[in-house]
Design a protein around this motif. Structure first.
Motif, PDB file in Angstrom:
ATOM      1  N   VAL A  74       0.844  -1.199   0.000  1.00  0.00           N
ATOM      2  CA  VAL A  74       0.000   0.000   0.000  1.00  0.00           C
ATOM      3  C   VAL A  74       0.875   1.244   0.000  1.00  0.00           C
ATOM      4  O   VAL A  74       0.610   2.210  -0.733  1.00  0.00           O
ATOM      5  CB  VAL A  74      -0.945  -0.004   1.214  1.00  0.00           C
ATOM      6  CG1 VAL A  74      -1.729   1.307   1.289  1.00  0.00           C
ATOM      7  CG2 VAL A  74      -1.907  -1.178   1.145  1.00  0.00           C
ATOM      8  N   ALA A  75       1.930   1.238   0.798  1.00  0.00           N
ATOM      9  CA  ALA A  75       2.846   2.385   0.828  1.00  0.00           C
ATOM     10  C   ALA A  75       3.562   2.553  -0.509  1.00  0.00           C
ATOM     11  O   ALA A  75       3.818   3.682  -0.943  1.00  0.00           O
ATOM     12  CB  ALA A  75       3.855   2.212   1.959  1.00  0.00           C
ATOM     13  N   ALA A  76       3.887   1.450  -1.177  1.00  0.00           N
ATOM     14  CA  ALA A  76       4.527   1.539  -2.491  1.00  0.00           C
ATOM     15  C   ALA A  76       3.588   2.176  -3.512  1.00  0.00           C
ATOM     16  O   ALA A  76       4.020   2.953  -4.380  1.00  0.00           O
ATOM     17  CB  ALA A  76       4.970   0.160  -2.959  1.00  0.00           C
ATOM     18  N   MET A  77       2.280   1.847  -3.443  1.00  0.00           N
ATOM     19  CA  MET A  77       1.306   2.517  -4.309  1.00  0.00           C
ATOM     20  C   MET A  77       1.372   4.030  -4.092  1.00  0.00           C
ATOM     21  O   MET A  77       1.430   4.819  -5.049  1.00  0.00           O
ATOM     22  CB  MET A  77      -0.113   2.037  -3.984  1.00  0.00           C
ATOM     23  CG  MET A  77      -0.409   0.583  -4.250  1.00  0.00           C
ATOM     24  SD  MET A  77      -2.097   0.233  -3.636  1.00  0.00           S
ATOM     25  CE  MET A  77      -2.237  -1.506  -4.024  1.00  0.00           C
ATOM     26  N   GLN A  78       1.360   4.411  -2.806  1.00  0.00           N
ATOM     27  CA  GLN A  78       1.389   5.825  -2.476  1.00  0.00           C
ATOM     28  C   GLN A  78       2.694   6.483  -2.924  1.00  0.00           C
ATOM     29  O   GLN A  78       2.711   7.614  -3.416  1.00  0.00           O
ATOM     30  CB  GLN A  78       1.210   6.012  -0.970  1.00  0.00           C
ATOM     31  CG  GLN A  78      -0.157   5.598  -0.452  1.00  0.00           C
ATOM     32  CD  GLN A  78      -1.253   6.523  -0.932  1.00  0.00           C
ATOM     33  OE1 GLN A  78      -1.211   7.728  -0.722  1.00  0.00           O
ATOM     34  NE2 GLN A  78      -2.248   5.965  -1.608  1.00  0.00           N
TER      35      GLN A  78
END
Length: 501
Positions: A74-78
């Motif tokens: 999820v953080a990589a998406m962001q």
């Protein structure tokens, strides 16, 4: 935080950043390793953004995420969004060969994976040089370590219609198709959905769908818009009904969203009808919900709001219907409702029976398929609908499920809806066996509560609801339907079962 509030600009990555500014210690993402707060998620996103930039990823580039669901992903998406890159989620269940087809389609600057993906990539011939080369996968853990040593780049100032992510779906030619979604597309839906379900910071959403499935957009970004938390459901629980129900009860889930097939499984085998104490909203989408089971669930949960949402990946949710106590007397299928998310939904090419193709225009309609010309004008879904007496749209099946049997044009979805209203049937699919004058309608059903409906029961039930040429000719009762990776009924696999050939 108010889910009705407008984020700064048309940018998905502003949602987490804003929540981190206002409530840094509030829970954001819960996975198998623990809870990540909004402040921690915000810092991780910056570390990914820094690592991506250092590795040469620029605005407009694609970052493939081929890894199990986690707060890191999820953080990589962001992180990708913060530098103006597009993220491309690929479920870890995809084999290396399909991953490579997707990667060759979108030409990523980087492929992010986890330890499992790294092992699979290492065991397969990887085309990292020459024509058709794909960047060798790097793990999220390595990127986080790299980003910790670098300053965070300034957040990219995107335009509302800049692309944000690409969701790959099955293509009719056998090659995956990349549905390209902009910030405006996603936020038009997310804002409407958060208002419709009245999300608040106190909510905890369950993310059942894989990240490459459009149902996950509400789970993640609805939570981030409201400052709520989202519990990521790992793949090994996805088809374990008793464990899913336990998760909802034990972890205080307030909002559930999945395809009907999963809810039916939870009803039959997980004790889902005994309402989890914290649940207040149940949403389903992706396929029809048999009316008898929907009514059973509605009756069992008087205090829970239930919604039927409709829309293909290319539009996300474009119509909606709230299931209420008034539907307990309904005998026909539940409608898919009326237009939502700011869209306009029309029926075109309406025939003498009032059935036409569902056509969508408005802010949620995709930019287009990656690598093809931009989409222009309304999106023709290929789905059929008709208006009921209240102006709601009834789903009438797919155009490509339209068949001709003994000279009659038949929509298989209409027969399936009729079968689904028989109280001894939990799920039903109708296929055509034979060709020409030998073509016959064959029903494959899952019995409800262990019951095995007879062909006579099915014929009698169909005869009361359908013209004679739509009454099924033969019947198979099986224990469980095969499922796609997204949890829907796998019609292709069902058609290929040996006893159906």
């Amino acid at each position: 935080m108010d889910a009705n509030a407008q984020p700064d600009g048309e940018a998905l990555h502003r949602l987490v950043a804003r929540a981190a500014e206002q409530q840094p210690d509030a829970p954001a993402v819960i996975d198998e390793t623990g809870t990540t707060s909004y402040g921690e998620l915000d810092r991780m996103a910056d570390r990914f953004a820094a690592a991506f930039t250092a590795r040469g990823v620029r605005a407009g580039d694609r970052v493939v995420l081929w890894a199990a669901k986690s707060a890191h992903v999820v953080a990589a998406m962001q992180g990708a969004l913060r530098i103006g890159a597009l993220y491309v989620p690929v479920a870890p269940s995809n084999p290396v060969a399909r991953l490579l087809r997707i990667a060759r389609s979108c030409a990523p600057a980087l492929v992010v994976t986890d330890d499992r993906g790294r092992g699979l990539a290492a065991s397969a011939p990887w085309p990292d040089e020459g024509e058709g080369a794909v960047p060798a996968p790097v793990t999220a853990a390595v990127l986080l370590a790299e980003g910790a040593l670098l300053p965070a780049p300034p957040a990219h100032r995107n335009a509302p219609d800049d692309p944000a992510y690409i969701l790959y779906t099955s293509g009719s030619t056998g090659e995956p198709k990349g549905v390209c979604i902009s910030h405006r597309n996603a936020l038009a839906f997310v804002r409407w959905a958060a208002r419709s379900t009245a999300l608040t910071p106190a909510d905890r959403l369950a993310n059942h769908a894989p990240f490459n499935f459009d149902l996950s957009v509400y789970d993640l970004y609805g939570a981030f818009l409201a400052g709520a938390s989202v519990r990521l459901v790992p793949a090994d629980l996805a088809y374990a009904p008793d464990r899913l129900v336990d998760l909802v009860r034990d972890e205080g889930i307030t909002v559930w969203y999945s395809v009907p097939s999963i809810i039916l499984l939870m009803m039959r085998e997980g004790g889902w009808l005994a309402k989890p104490p914290t649940l207040r909203v149940c949403v389903y989408a992706g396929e029809p919900f048999p009316v008898q089971q929907a009514k059973e669930l509605r009756a069992a949960w008087p205090g829970v709001r239930m919604f039927n949402w409709y829309g293909p990946t290319e539009t996300n949710v474009c119509t909606a219907y709230e299931v209420t106590d008034a539907d307990l007397d309904r005998t026909g299928p539940l409608p898919i409702g009326t237009a939502c998310s700011g869209d306009t939904v029309l029926l075109e090419g309406v025939d003498e029976e009032g059935t036409g193709e569902i056509v969508v225009s408005g802010p949620t309609v995709m930019l287009g398929y990656w690598g093809r010309s931009p989409h222009e004008g309304p999106y023709r879904t290929g789905d059929l609908g008709r208006y009921d007496a209240h102006g709601e749209i009834d789903y009438a099946g797919r155009r490509d499920h339209m068949v001709k049997v003994r000279g009659h044009r038949i929509e298989l979805g209409e027969i399936e809806a009729a079968l689904g209203s028989l109280d001894s049937i939990a799920e039903a699919v109708v296929v055509v066996r034979g060709t020409g004058l030998e073509a016959r309608l064959h029903a494959v059903v899952v019995g409800r509560d262990g019951r095995r409906p007879s062909l006579l029961d099915v014929k009698r039930h169909c005869a009361q609801r359908l013209p004679a040429y739509m009454v099924v000719n033969s019947l198979d009762v099986i224990e469980e339907f095969p499922r796609t990776a997204n949890g829907k009924t796998d019609r292709a696999a069902l058609q290929a079962l040996p006893h159906l050939v």
